[in-house]
Design an enzyme around this catalytic site. Structure first.
Site, PDB file in Angstrom:
ATOM      1  N   ASP A 298      69.834  63.362  84.551  1.00 26.74           N
ATOM      2  CA  ASP A 298      70.341  64.846  84.939  1.00 26.74           C
ATOM      3  C   ASP A 298      70.223  65.055  86.460  1.00 26.74           C
ATOM      4  OD1 ASP A 298      70.662  65.530  82.239  1.00 26.74           O
ATOM      5  OD2 ASP A 298      69.804  67.566  82.330  1.00 26.74           O
TER       6      ASP A 298
ATOM      7  N   ASP B 296      57.988  59.643  90.430  1.00 22.15           N
ATOM      8  CA  ASP B 296      57.841  60.718  91.334  1.00 22.15           C
ATOM      9  C   ASP B 296      58.514  60.283  92.543  1.00 22.15           C
ATOM     10  OD1 ASP B 296      55.670  59.112  91.190  1.00 22.15           O
ATOM     11  OD2 ASP B 296      54.199  60.378  92.129  1.00 22.15           O
TER      12      ASP B 296
ATOM     13  N   LYS C 179      55.196  55.196  85.277  1.00 22.24           N
ATOM     14  CA  LYS C 179      54.129  55.723  85.844  1.00 22.24           C
ATOM     15  C   LYS C 179      53.157  54.908  85.728  1.00 22.24           C
ATOM     16  CE  LYS C 179      52.594  59.393  88.186  1.00 22.24           C
ATOM     17  NZ  LYS C 179      52.794  59.738  89.780  1.00 22.24           N
TER      18      LYS C 179
ATOM     19  N   ASP D 146      65.611  60.961  80.752  1.00 22.08           N
ATOM     20  CA  ASP D 146      66.104  62.287  80.707  1.00 22.08           C
ATOM     21  C   ASP D 146      66.299  63.104  81.817  1.00 22.08           C
ATOM     22  OD1 ASP D 146      67.078  64.438  79.135  1.00 22.08           O
ATOM     23  OD2 ASP D 146      65.322  64.870  77.970  1.00 22.08           O
TER      24      ASP D 146
ATOM     25  N   TYR E 156      58.859  61.254  72.866  1.00 15.55           N
ATOM     26  CA  TYR E 156      59.822  62.146  72.096  1.00 15.55           C
ATOM     27  C   TYR E 156      59.607  61.823  70.765  1.00 15.55           C
ATOM     28  CZ  TYR E 156      62.485  63.690  76.184  1.00 15.55           C
ATOM     29  OH  TYR E 156      62.777  64.322  77.436  1.00 15.55           O
TER      30      TYR E 156
END
Ligand code: NAD
Length: 353
Positions: free
Chosen positions: A246, A218, A186, A242, A135
């Site tokens: 959620d 994942d 990852k 992020d 970001y």
């Protein structure tokens, strides 16, 4: 005590109003000062983070934020969009640690899309790094490449010190809870997260009581819906956090229930619900204000170290749910459907005993 209150856009002003009723009940309205951010900042000052808002936030002990964003700003240049105001204030206040609890209130077990036995008793804390990663990494942008076609670029980037400081927050958080920390990365394909795994593993030496595990993102996404109760504290980078936070929020029934705290090195913090500005329901008195009210509770816990007020608010929310009050997002048959205002009033009533 100085609290900067930034209602923002969409449902932001409605949900913030309910949290301010609680500050009023504690006779703390003199401690607050309002300013605009996001689309409201752009409308007023042509800047999603106006200078006076930033100065107010810098000089406050804590910031209470509603939400930013509205589809009507989507055509503005990226730097002028509401979400940019949010990224800039997080960075300016150095709020690198985002704590997002996902707690299943027993009364809401049937609002989750997962089976009650999978989510009942769920209590996860997601610790998300907030000021680094893709970001913020440079280079970024959209340009014309050597083949003459458009190319979008973002850069995933983490320095050792950025990883180490969020790892310490996560280990300390786990140490005060069930002492289990799962670091999500990852590392099999991304070098930035290979370093993440190495530094988190090194930091573990300082926390012998905490059991550390690692998981690829994942798999973490899958495990969160398969067996979420295996997690106690999860630490991860900005983009993975992020998305996973959620996802975790929906395990608990509604994103309208989920608070968050974003902290700097000294526990100065910005407190906001995990959800966005919900333009689809803005101005309709349908928003659930509980995530914002629980964010205020976190402010008392983390920034002001006032455990009494934290518990008072937390208990008042539990009582309201026990008494059957539900906004539309958590409604189920047999409960009492209320709007945002009435939900706020019901919490305030229960604060008073
Ligand atoms: P959103 O979180 O605003 O809404 C997703 C869904 O959840 C919608 O159906 C909405 O009605 C519902 N919802 C959200 N909060 C609720 C609440 N308190 N009570 C009841 N229902 C609620 O996400 P989105 O629709 O993807 O984004 C809308 C805008 O919000 C966009 O402009 C986006 O950029 C912005 N956004 C801001 C933040 C923030 O301010 N921290 C976070 C995410 C998205």
């Amino acid at each position: 005590m100085k609290i900067a209150v930034l209602p923002g856009d969409g449902i932001g002003p409605e949900i913030i109003k309910q949290a301010v009723k609680i500050l009023d009940a504690f006779s703390l309205t003199d401690s607050i000062e309002y300013a605009s951010i996001g689309g409201a900042g752009y409308d007023e000052f042509k800047d999603p983070l106006p200078e006076q808002t930033l100065n107010l936030a810098l000089n406050a002990d804590a910031v209470l934020l509603g939400a930013v964003g509205d589809w009507k700003f989507d055509k503005l240049p990226r730097d002028m969009r509401p979400e940019r105001g949010l990224l800039r204030i997080r960075q300016a206040l150095n709020l690198f640690a985002n704590l997002r609890p996902a707690i299943m209130f027993p009364e809401l077990v049937h609002t989750s899309s997962l089976k009650p036995e999978v989510v009942s008793g769920l209590d996860i804390m997601i610790v998300r790094e907030l000021t680094g990663d893709i970001y913020f990494g440079q280079p970024r942008g959209i340009s014309i490449n050597d083949n003459g076609e458009q190319e979008g670029i973002n850069t995933m980037r983490y320095s050792e010190s950025e990883i180490r400081r969020i790892a310490h927050v996560a280990f300390k958080t786990a140490d005060k809870r069930a002492k289990k920390l799962c670091s999500v990365d990852k590392a099999n394909v991304l070098e930035a997260t290979e370093l993440w795994r190495k530094i988190v593993t090194e930091t573990a030496i300082d926390y012998p009581n905490v059991e550390l595990s690692h998981m690829y993102v994942d798999n973490a996404a899958m495990q969160l819906v398969r067996d979420p109760k295996q997690f106690d504290v999860v630490v991860t980078g900005n983009i993975f956090g992020d998305i996973l936070s959620d996802q975790a929020s929906m395990l608990t029934g509604s994103i309208g229930m989920l608070p968050s705290a974003s902290l700097d090195e000294n526990n100065k913090g910005m407190y906001e619900p995990s959800h966005g500005s919900a333009p689809d329901i803005a101005g309709k008195d349908q928003a659930n204000p509980l995530a914002t009210i629980l964010s205020l509770a976190m402010m008392f816990k983390y920034t002001f170290d006032d455990q009494d007020k934290f518990k008072l608010i937390d208990c008042a929310v539990k009582k309201v749910l026990l008494d059957g009050y539900r906004t539309a997002d958590i409604y189920s048959e047999g409960s009492k459907l209320v709007g945002c205002e009435e939900m706020g009033d019901a919490v305030v009533e229960r604060l008073k005993g």
